[in-house]
Design a protein around this motif. Sequence first.
Motif, PDB file in Angstrom:
ATOM      1  N   ILE A  71      17.628  -2.984  52.009  1.00  0.00           N
ATOM      2  CA  ILE A  71      18.233  -1.663  52.025  1.00  0.00           C
ATOM      3  C   ILE A  71      19.250  -1.592  53.158  1.00  0.00           C
ATOM      4  CG2 ILE A  71      17.784   0.802  52.234  1.00  0.00           C
ATOM      5  CD1 ILE A  71      16.400  -0.440  49.831  1.00  0.00           C
ATOM      6  N   GLN A  73      21.319  -0.301  56.024  1.00  0.00           N
ATOM      7  CA  GLN A  73      21.105   0.736  57.023  1.00  0.00           C
ATOM      8  C   GLN A  73      22.320   0.933  57.924  1.00  0.00           C
ATOM      9  OE1 GLN A  73      17.868   2.569  57.480  1.00  0.00           O
ATOM     10  NE2 GLN A  73      18.259   1.976  55.378  1.00  0.00           N
ATOM     11  N   ILE A  86      16.451   6.922  50.454  1.00  0.00           N
ATOM     12  CA  ILE A  86      15.451   5.911  50.765  1.00  0.00           C
ATOM     13  C   ILE A  86      14.082   6.506  51.072  1.00  0.00           C
ATOM     14  CG2 ILE A  86      14.847   4.099  52.432  1.00  0.00           C
ATOM     15  CD1 ILE A  86      17.958   3.717  52.708  1.00  0.00           C
ATOM     16  N   PHE A 107      10.445  -3.441  51.753  1.00  0.00           N
ATOM     17  CA  PHE A 107      11.780  -2.854  51.831  1.00  0.00           C
ATOM     18  C   PHE A 107      12.345  -3.241  53.191  1.00  0.00           C
ATOM     19  CE2 PHE A 107       9.307  -0.283  48.957  1.00  0.00           C
ATOM     20  CZ  PHE A 107      10.155  -0.141  47.874  1.00  0.00           C
ATOM     21  N   PRO A 130      24.578   4.739  49.356  1.00  0.00           N
ATOM     22  CA  PRO A 130      23.361   4.000  49.649  1.00  0.00           C
ATOM     23  C   PRO A 130      23.262   2.771  48.752  1.00  0.00           C
ATOM     24  CG  PRO A 130      22.922   6.335  49.546  1.00  0.00           C
ATOM     25  CD  PRO A 130      24.337   6.150  49.078  1.00  0.00           C
ATOM     26  N   GLY A 132      21.107  -1.135  47.970  1.00  0.00           N
ATOM     27  CA  GLY A 132      19.976  -2.017  48.185  1.00  0.00           C
ATOM     28  C   GLY A 132      20.178  -3.282  47.398  1.00  0.00           C
ATOM     29  N   PHE A 150      16.516   5.519  43.864  1.00  0.00           N
ATOM     30  CA  PHE A 150      15.250   4.840  44.101  1.00  0.00           C
ATOM     31  C   PHE A 150      14.088   5.570  43.424  1.00  0.00           C
ATOM     32  CE2 PHE A 150      17.192   3.187  48.192  1.00  0.00           C
ATOM     33  CZ  PHE A 150      17.297   1.905  47.724  1.00  0.00           C
TER      34      PHE A 150
END
Length: 164
Positions: A71, A73, A86, A107, A130, A132, A150
């Motif tokens: 993920i 960040q 998230i 994660f 976002p 991932g 998600f």
Amino acid sequence: MRAPFCAEYGNVASMLLEILHDLQDKIGHIAPDCLPVIADSLNLSKVEVHGVVSFYHDFKSEPGGRVVVKICQAKDRRSMGAVAVIEPILSRYGVSLSEKTGTGVVFEPVYCLGNCAAYRRGRGTAACRPAGRPGGRIHSWPCRAGSRSFNDPGFVSGIDRGGF
């Protein structure tokens, strides 16, 4: 003691990163007891090998999750609402970043998936959303609560199955 997997690379010290990636791909981590064997095989010190393993975040010294979802960040992702996307999935699994769930999902926080440039080249509408990387593929999700993200049952069941 010489390591056969180092011999595949000619026991050449400059191939250390490739050897470490290969070892981790084969067994899922780089066990600490492998470091002296690698060092001896490549004529390096244990400290040099340990330094490389500990410097790169992708190298793990113990087995990771059955499924690893990376993920992003980075600050720009967080400013676009990544936390709001998230947090519900982490809450669903009862974990925080880097913790393994009961089903073996981890994660992992990362700080660049190399995906922002794709949006800047016109492949998407937002410069950063976002993102991932479940199952080795990069996915971006809209930031709005309730949107395909998600929380999407397809995403969650994909994680639980270990594939997408």
